[in-house]
Design a protein around this motif. Structure first.
Motif, mmCIF file in Angstrom:
data_model
loop_
_atom_site.group_PDB
_atom_site.id
_atom_site.type_symbol
_atom_site.label_atom_id
_atom_site.label_comp_id
_atom_site.label_asym_id
_atom_site.label_seq_id
_atom_site.Cartn_x
_atom_site.Cartn_y
_atom_site.Cartn_z
ATOM 1 N N LEU A 1 0.139 6.151 5.491
ATOM 2 C CA LEU A 1 -0.210 5.240 4.664
ATOM 3 C C LEU A 1 -1.451 5.899 3.654
ATOM 4 O O LEU A 1 -1.567 5.472 2.485
ATOM 5 C CB LEU A 1 -0.893 4.041 5.427
ATOM 6 N N THR A 2 -2.307 6.724 4.490
ATOM 7 C CA THR A 2 -3.531 7.327 3.751
ATOM 8 C C THR A 2 -2.831 8.331 2.630
ATOM 9 O O THR A 2 -3.198 8.221 1.399
ATOM 10 C CB THR A 2 -4.100 8.151 4.720
ATOM 11 N N LYS B 1 0.878 -1.135 0.021
ATOM 12 C CA LYS B 1 0.068 -0.143 -0.024
ATOM 13 C C LYS B 1 0.765 1.239 0.005
ATOM 14 O O LYS B 1 0.588 2.308 -0.425
ATOM 15 C CB LYS B 1 -0.785 0.102 1.330
ATOM 16 N N ALA B 2 2.119 1.132 0.883
ATOM 17 C CA ALA B 2 2.952 2.427 0.663
ATOM 18 C C ALA B 2 3.507 2.492 -0.739
ATOM 19 O O ALA B 2 4.039 3.767 -0.731
ATOM 20 C CB ALA B 2 3.983 2.155 1.852
ATOM 21 N N GLY B 3 3.499 1.424 -1.441
ATOM 22 C CA GLY B 3 4.575 1.742 -2.732
ATOM 23 C C GLY B 3 5.419 0.651 -3.338
ATOM 24 O O GLY B 3 5.993 0.869 -4.274
ATOM 25 N N VAL B 4 5.707 -0.183 -2.409
ATOM 26 C CA VAL B 4 6.591 -1.411 -2.675
ATOM 27 C C VAL B 4 5.908 -2.428 -3.154
ATOM 28 O O VAL B 4 5.224 -3.216 -2.737
ATOM 29 C CB VAL B 4 7.398 -1.836 -1.497
ATOM 30 N N HIS B 5 5.983 -2.696 -4.299
ATOM 31 C CA HIS B 5 5.189 -3.740 -5.211
ATOM 32 C C HIS B 5 6.058 -5.072 -5.410
ATOM 33 O O HIS B 5 5.076 -6.176 -5.744
ATOM 34 C CB HIS B 5 4.375 -3.126 -6.346
ATOM 35 N N ASP B 6 7.089 -4.918 -5.515
ATOM 36 C CA ASP B 6 7.810 -6.212 -5.784
ATOM 37 C C ASP B 6 7.919 -7.257 -4.634
ATOM 38 O O ASP B 6 8.089 -6.658 -3.631
ATOM 39 C CB ASP B 6 9.344 -5.945 -6.215
ATOM 40 N N ILE C 1 -12.647 0.607 5.551
ATOM 41 C CA ILE C 1 -11.981 1.920 5.948
ATOM 42 C C ILE C 1 -10.509 2.544 5.359
ATOM 43 O O ILE C 1 -10.223 3.522 6.072
ATOM 44 C CB ILE C 1 -12.237 2.185 7.418
ATOM 45 N N THR C 2 -10.050 1.892 4.481
ATOM 46 C CA THR C 2 -8.681 1.854 4.165
ATOM 47 C C THR C 2 -7.691 1.332 5.133
ATOM 48 O O THR C 2 -7.793 1.287 6.313
ATOM 49 C CB THR C 2 -8.269 3.549 3.764
#
Length: 498
Positions: free
Chosen positions: A363-364, A305-310, A441-442
């Motif tokens: 995170l939001t 969710k923070a942006g680390v996708h690997d 609620i995310t």
């Protein structure tokens, strides 16, 4: 200040008692491994069996529901067969579960294996702190009783490392190796645990004074301390403190079996016992209601969710979570007998309120930016580590030390079992609902919720948990007696005074 036990050096730790506590804590390493390794294994299980988020949550949480059953059974079991053989039982049950998880041709078989392992986890979580507390001196009890939590941290770190090492294997083999390899240490522990002595307090509870005396001399720092501890336990059980018979008959009122013990603890407790039960159950409730399992088990999701996708990078980032947990749990073991349980708890919860709120904010922002805000990504990772740091400096280890030491001997196994059952119930609730709550609620919103619960926990700990540092196990009822005399002679209630 010198302890009541005679010439005991407060900074000295009995080597034999320490060795026994370390061996007992090995079962916690195995449990911690299973918790940590499942975090990464779920990624590959989901890919192979094509399961949705609901089934993923069930897989994550079913272990804790079964651990609830195991912990309730462990209390009665340990009173019948002893603390040592209960650890053996936990190891063998977990061994069977690990073998089945490593085999797992289908999702259903994997679930059954995880259920069996969960029962073993329930046994382990209840018995390891109780055993460690019962062999420890008052001055070193916090250190030795927190070793099982250190073991869990080591296991979680090893689980994360296993994820990273085996993630390079084929999809079919990788996650099975991650889960099945835990069977090997379980077997060795079941064999090695037989060389440990039984808890001297359990032996006295069974009337075996001769055996208890031999062991008490080994786990005490000097003969004066051993004799003092023996006299205190004899008084608690209802035996004449000057009795030197090898075997004696225990009064029925002091026995820890039967329906009567349940009624005395749950239905008709004394005021001090009621307060002990509220404190013991409350601290276990809040340990997981504050959301640490969401961070430990779903750290890869948080980083996604923070942006680390690997996947490999997510798993590598979770290693940092495990390393942070290990470092601060070790630091806590050296502070708990010096600083005290209460100060560590209040510091821990205060820090968790701040870091959980920060994690929710960052995170939001990271989610709304689609992972483009690098600073939000970095701060999300830092605050994730911060939550783990503050949890493990206080709430994590103190929960197990506190709940294992406050119950009187007669109720200790049952009380500890109830506490662990509540602990596992809350663990299961968080692990089986976090993905659904995050969807509703995310992910950031979920951590705002945990921050709010942490505020409630901080208030509860401030008013209901007195300090127990340096007190013998037999003094705990006095610590939880809230009556003092005022200047005009009337009785008033004051928390933490006796």
């Amino acid at each position: 200040m010198m302890e009541k036990g005679g010439g005991e050096n407060p900074t000295r730790i009995n080597k034999y008692a320490c060795a026994c506590a370390i061996v007992a804590s090995m079962i916690s390493i195995i449990f911690g491994y299973d918790t940590g390794v499942m975090s990464g294994a779920m990624i590959f299980v989901k890919e192979e069996f094509k399961i949705n988020d609901a089934k993923t949550e069930v897989l994550a949480g079913i272990l804790n529901l079964c651990a609830l059953v195991g912990s309730l059974c462990a209390g009665r079991t340990s009173d019948y067969i002893g603390r040592r053989y209960t650890i053996v039982t936990a190891s063998l049950i977990f061994l069977c579960g690990s073998v089945l998880m490593g085999y797992s041709p289908t999702y259903a078989v994997l679930l059954v294996g995880r259920c069996i392992a969960g029962v073993g986890v329930g046994f382990a979580l209840m018995i390891a702190p109780v055993y460690s507390a019962e062999i420890s001196s008052p001055s070193s009890r916090g250190f030795l009783t927190s070793l099982p939590e250190v073991g869990i941290s080591i296991g979680i770190l090893l689980g994360y490392l296993s994820n990273y090492i085996f993630s390079g294997l084929s999809l079919r083999l990788g996650w099975r190796m991650m889960l099945g390899i835990a069977a090997i240490p379980s077997l060795f522990l079941a064999i090695g645990i037989l060389r440990m002595p039984e808890s001297p307090r359990w032996l006295i509870m069974k009337g075996r004074l001769g055996d208890a005396k031999k062991i008490m001399y080994k786990v005490s720092n000097d003969p004066q301390e051993a004799e003092f501890r023996l006299r205190e336990v004899k008084q608690a059980v209802g035996i004449n403190e000057n009795c030197d018979d090898d075997i004696v008959k225990i009064p029925d009122s002091a026995k820890s079996q039967g329906e009567g013990i349940w009624k005395e603890l749950l239905l008709k407790p004394t005021p001090s016992l009621r307060w002990i039960l509220i404190a013991g159950v409350g601290i276990h409730f809040f340990e997981h209601a504050t959301g640490i399992e969401a961070v430990i088990l779903y750290s890869h999701k948080i980083f996604d969710k923070a942006g680390v996708h690997d996947h490999r990078h997510q798993i590598l980032a979770t290693v940092g979570v495990g390393l942070t947990k290990f470092i601060f749990i070790v630091l806590s073991t050296f502070l708990i007998d010096r600083v005290g349980r209460r100060k560590l708890l209040l510091t821990s919860l205060s820090g968790m309120v701040v870091t959980l709120t920060g994690l929710g904010i960052f995170l939001t922002l990271a989610e709304h930016s689609g992972g483009k805000l690098i600073w939000a990504l970095v701060l999300s990772i830092i605050t994730t580590y911060g939550v783990v740091m503050f949890f493990n400096i206080g709430l994590g280890p103190v929960t197990w030390v506190y709940s294992a030491e406050i119950f009187p001997l007669k109720y200790r196994a049952l009380g500890a079992g109830i506490g662990v059952a509540v602990n596992r119930l809350m663990n299961a609730t968080v692990s089986m609902s976090f993905l659904s709550i995050s969807a509703a609620i995310t992910t950031g919103g979920a951590f705002f919720m945990f921050a709010g619960i942490s505020v409630v926990a901080l208030i509860f700990f401030y008013f209901f948990l007195p300090e127990t540092k340096g007190k013998s196990l037999e003094e705990m009822e006095a610590v939880f007696t809230r009556v003092r005399c005022s200047e005009n002679g009337s009785k008033e209630v004051e928390i933490g005074k006796c």
